[in-house]
Write a protein that holds these residues in place. Structure first.
Motif, PDB file in Angstrom:
ATOM      1  N   ARG A   1      52.620 154.588  78.112  1.00  0.00           N
ATOM      2  CA  ARG A   1      52.725 153.400  78.968  1.00  0.00           C
ATOM      3  C   ARG A   1      54.017 152.642  78.675  1.00  0.00           C
ATOM      4  N   LEU A   2      54.309 152.427  77.387  1.00  0.00           N
ATOM      5  CA  LEU A   2      55.509 151.695  77.008  1.00  0.00           C
ATOM      6  C   LEU A   2      56.776 152.457  77.407  1.00  0.00           C
ATOM      7  N   ALA A   3      56.752 153.786  77.234  1.00  0.00           N
ATOM      8  CA  ALA A   3      57.930 154.590  77.528  1.00  0.00           C
ATOM      9  C   ALA A   3      58.243 154.604  79.013  1.00  0.00           C
ATOM     10  N   LEU A   4      57.238 154.834  79.849  1.00  0.00           N
ATOM     11  CA  LEU A   4      57.474 154.897  81.292  1.00  0.00           C
ATOM     12  C   LEU A   4      57.899 153.540  81.842  1.00  0.00           C
ATOM     13  N   ALA A   5      57.445 152.471  81.182  1.00  0.00           N
ATOM     14  CA  ALA A   5      57.837 151.120  81.596  1.00  0.00           C
ATOM     15  C   ALA A   5      59.205 150.734  81.050  1.00  0.00           C
ATOM     16  N   GLY A   6      59.759 151.554  80.176  1.00  0.00           N
ATOM     17  CA  GLY A   6      61.056 151.241  79.580  1.00  0.00           C
ATOM     18  C   GLY A   6      60.988 150.077  78.609  1.00  0.00           C
ATOM     19  N   ASP A   7      59.836 149.892  77.974  1.00  0.00           N
ATOM     20  CA  ASP A   7      59.648 148.784  77.032  1.00  0.00           C
ATOM     21  C   ASP A   7      60.199 149.191  75.664  1.00  0.00           C
ATOM     22  N   ILE A   8      61.503 149.079  75.495  1.00  0.00           N
ATOM     23  CA  ILE A   8      62.155 149.480  74.250  1.00  0.00           C
ATOM     24  C   ILE A   8      61.699 148.585  73.097  1.00  0.00           C
ATOM     25  N   ASP A   9      61.590 147.280  73.351  1.00  0.00           N
ATOM     26  CA  ASP A   9      61.146 146.353  72.301  1.00  0.00           C
ATOM     27  C   ASP A   9      59.778 146.760  71.770  1.00  0.00           C
ATOM     28  N   GLY A  10      58.874 147.055  72.689  1.00  0.00           N
ATOM     29  CA  GLY A  10      57.525 147.423  72.278  1.00  0.00           C
ATOM     30  C   GLY A  10      57.500 148.711  71.486  1.00  0.00           C
TER      31      GLY A  10
ATOM     32  N   ILE B   1      64.043 157.430  74.400  1.00  0.00           N
ATOM     33  CA  ILE B   1      63.987 157.834  72.996  1.00  0.00           C
ATOM     34  C   ILE B   1      65.310 157.545  72.302  1.00  0.00           C
ATOM     35  N   GLY B   2      66.414 157.792  72.983  1.00  0.00           N
ATOM     36  CA  GLY B   2      67.721 157.495  72.403  1.00  0.00           C
ATOM     37  C   GLY B   2      67.884 156.026  72.087  1.00  0.00           C
ATOM     38  N   GLN B   3      67.455 155.166  73.007  1.00  0.00           N
ATOM     39  CA  GLN B   3      67.574 153.720  72.799  1.00  0.00           C
ATOM     40  C   GLN B   3      66.667 153.228  71.683  1.00  0.00           C
ATOM     41  N   VAL B   4      65.470 153.770  71.616  1.00  0.00           N
ATOM     42  CA  VAL B   4      64.537 153.387  70.547  1.00  0.00           C
ATOM     43  C   VAL B   4      65.102 153.811  69.193  1.00  0.00           C
ATOM     44  N   CYS B   5      65.592 155.047  69.114  1.00  0.00           N
ATOM     45  CA  CYS B   5      66.114 155.560  67.855  1.00  0.00           C
ATOM     46  C   CYS B   5      67.344 154.788  67.386  1.00  0.00           C
ATOM     47  N   ALA B   6      68.163 154.329  68.325  1.00  0.00           N
ATOM     48  CA  ALA B   6      69.351 153.561  67.950  1.00  0.00           C
ATOM     49  C   ALA B   6      68.967 152.310  67.171  1.00  0.00           C
ATOM     50  N   ARG B   7      67.900 151.675  67.576  1.00  0.00           N
ATOM     51  CA  ARG B   7      67.474 150.445  66.909  1.00  0.00           C
ATOM     52  C   ARG B   7      66.671 150.723  65.647  1.00  0.00           C
ATOM     53  N   VAL B   8      65.830 151.735  65.692  1.00  0.00           N
ATOM     54  CA  VAL B   8      65.054 152.084  64.498  1.00  0.00           C
ATOM     55  C   VAL B   8      65.992 152.501  63.365  1.00  0.00           C
ATOM     56  N   ALA B   9      67.085 153.187  63.712  1.00  0.00           N
ATOM     57  CA  ALA B   9      68.017 153.690  62.702  1.00  0.00           C
ATOM     58  C   ALA B   9      68.718 152.593  61.928  1.00  0.00           C
ATOM     59  N   THR B  10      68.739 151.369  62.444  1.00  0.00           N
ATOM     60  CA  THR B  10      69.363 150.275  61.700  1.00  0.00           C
ATOM     61  C   THR B  10      68.566 149.929  60.452  1.00  0.00           C
ATOM     62  N   ARG B  11      67.295 150.300  60.428  1.00  0.00           N
ATOM     63  CA  ARG B  11      66.442 150.053  59.263  1.00  0.00           C
ATOM     64  C   ARG B  11      65.932 151.341  58.620  1.00  0.00           C
ATOM     65  N   GLN B  12      65.619 152.325  59.442  1.00  0.00           N
ATOM     66  CA  GLN B  12      65.020 153.556  58.930  1.00  0.00           C
ATOM     67  C   GLN B  12      65.730 154.778  59.515  1.00  0.00           C
ATOM     68  N   PRO B  13      66.987 155.011  59.125  1.00  0.00           N
ATOM     69  CA  PRO B  13      67.719 156.156  59.686  1.00  0.00           C
ATOM     70  C   PRO B  13      67.082 157.496  59.362  1.00  0.00           C
ATOM     71  N   GLY B  14      66.335 157.566  58.262  1.00  0.00           N
ATOM     72  CA  GLY B  14      65.731 158.828  57.854  1.00  0.00           C
ATOM     73  C   GLY B  14      64.695 159.350  58.829  1.00  0.00           C
ATOM     74  N   VAL B  15      63.895 158.455  59.418  1.00  0.00           N
ATOM     75  CA  VAL B  15      62.843 158.922  60.335  1.00  0.00           C
ATOM     76  C   VAL B  15      63.466 159.459  61.622  1.00  0.00           C
ATOM     77  N   VAL B  16      64.608 158.903  62.015  1.00  0.00           N
ATOM     78  CA  VAL B  16      65.304 159.412  63.202  1.00  0.00           C
ATOM     79  C   VAL B  16      65.932 160.762  62.893  1.00  0.00           C
ATOM     80  N   SER B  17      66.490 160.900  61.698  1.00  0.00           N
ATOM     81  CA  SER B  17      67.041 162.187  61.286  1.00  0.00           C
ATOM     82  C   SER B  17      65.959 163.265  61.280  1.00  0.00           C
ATOM     83  N   ASP B  18      64.769 162.899  60.820  1.00  0.00           N
ATOM     84  CA  ASP B  18      63.645 163.853  60.834  1.00  0.00           C
ATOM     85  C   ASP B  18      63.320 164.286  62.265  1.00  0.00           C
TER      86      ASP B  18
END
Length: 366
Positions: free
Chosen positions: A158-167, A201-218
């Motif tokens: 639901r969040l992805a199709l709505a483009g809710d990056i914050d959520g 997914i790219g936009q979400v990962c860009a923000r997550v990587a500022t705190r947890q780059p390892g999970v994006v690398s995985d």
């Protein structure tokens, strides 16, 4: 007779000037060392225990390169940078203690210094300026006492199709399984939905990587592993990898060269060209560094989409070498559909070639 303790302030091994006490970096991550810099241009990292000199050396080198890991790994000692060290350093009092003990405790700290050669310093500064144009701000630290959300496939969809990056970012910090659920959503026959999900997914990962780059690398590693199965390669994997790398090329740019392993497959060739072209929009140097001249022949491909995506890529990479061919292609009126930021856009091959020519001309003038 008890030997008198000799205390001195630490000085730079290159210029002899006194250096300030090392401090935490602005964006400190677990395991990092405190760092500082001298007025002569040298930087230093502090290993308070004296047991992690290798790690401190890497920390100082990467810090000298403005946190540019790719550049740091390319440099050669003595040729591209000089090193030095100051031992018997006490991090607490910011002093050198020759007797290596103070108030009943041992002092084994080391300051590891790195000074880049002038031309390398200039390159590091130029690359840092390029990165400032697209680096996202660091995500605010979450309250560890907050009630955590649990991710489930329906809510993630639901969040992805709505483009809710914050959520999605908030949910990922609470439950890292969010990224796995997003990956599973890619397996859909709906082209528009798949491209949209790759962008999200790219936009979400860009923000997550500022705190947890390892999970994006995985996640990137999982996507590459899944793409090695030719039956799965068409299901949003290559375009998602391109979206993630393009969103944070400063961290994941080294993955770009691995996309080329899929360039010889007819089904994945347009996807690789799109992914590399998307990366090139922000970091053309990453594409040019990987023998991209091998792609020039694709300007003559029988598939108009392949020609169009090659034009898009080479234009963004500033390929002056193909100026004449782009000039010829600028007259082609074949329409193609290319996805930008997850949405389809129709354009002619000729219009793309005209845009690419302008980009290459700017590079030549510069």
């Amino acid at each position: 007779m008890k030997q008198q303790q000799i205390k001195t302030r630490p000085h730079c091994p290159f210029c002899g000037d006194e250096v300030a006490q090392p401090q935490d970096q602005d964006q400190r991550k677990l395991g990092e060392f405190k760092v500082g810099h001298c007025q002569c241009g040298a930087v230093y990292a502090c290993d308070a225990t004296g047991h992690n000199i290798g790690s401190a050396m890497i920390e100082a080198l990467v810090y000298a390169c403005n946190d540019d890991w790719e550049l740091a790994w390319e440099l050669l000692p003595d040729q591209d940078y000089l090193t030095g060290r100051v031992e018997s350093y006490d991090e607490i009092t910011h002093q050198i203690l020759e007797q290596r003990h103070l108030d009943g405790r041992y002092v084994r700290g080391v300051l590891y210094f790195v000074r880049l050669q002038k031309e390398i310093t200039e390159i590091a500064q130029q690359r840092a300026e390029q990165k400032r144009d697209y680096l996202p701000p660091v995500e605010p630290e979450r309250d560890p006492a907050r009630p955590r959300q649990r991710a489930d496939k329906k809510e993630v969809q639901r969040l992805a199709l709505a483009g809710d990056i914050d959520g999605l970012v908030a949910l990922t910090f609470d439950d890292v399984r969010t990224l796995r659920f997003l990956q599973r959503l890619l397996y859909t026959p709906d082209d528009d939905q798949r491209w949209w999900l790759a962008h999200v997914i790219g936009q979400v990962c860009a923000r997550v990587a500022t705190r947890q780059p390892g999970v994006v690398s995985d996640l990137l590693h999982r996507l590459f592993d899944a793409s090695s199965d030719s039956a799965a390669a068409n299901w949003g994997l290559v375009e998602t990898m391109g979206s993630i790398i393009a969103a944070r090329p400063d961290i994941y740019g080294a993955f770009a060269r691995h996309l080329l392993r899929y360039i010889n497959h007819v089904s994945t060739r347009p996807l690789v060209l799109w992914a590399l072209g998307t990366v090139a929009a922000r970091r053309p140097d990453l594409v040019r560094a990987n023998q991209f001249y091998q792609l020039f022949n694709l300007l003559n491909d029988s598939d108009p989409l392949v020609r169009a995506l090659t034009i898009r890529l080479l234009g963004r990479a500033g390929a002056r070498e193909v100026g004449e061919r782009l000039q010829a292609l600028s007259r082609e009126q074949t329409p193609v559909t290319i996805y930008e930021e997850g949405r389809p856009q129709t354009i002619t091959v000729g219009d793309l070639a005209a845009e690419a020519l302008k980009m290459t001309e700017k590079v030549e003038q510069a």
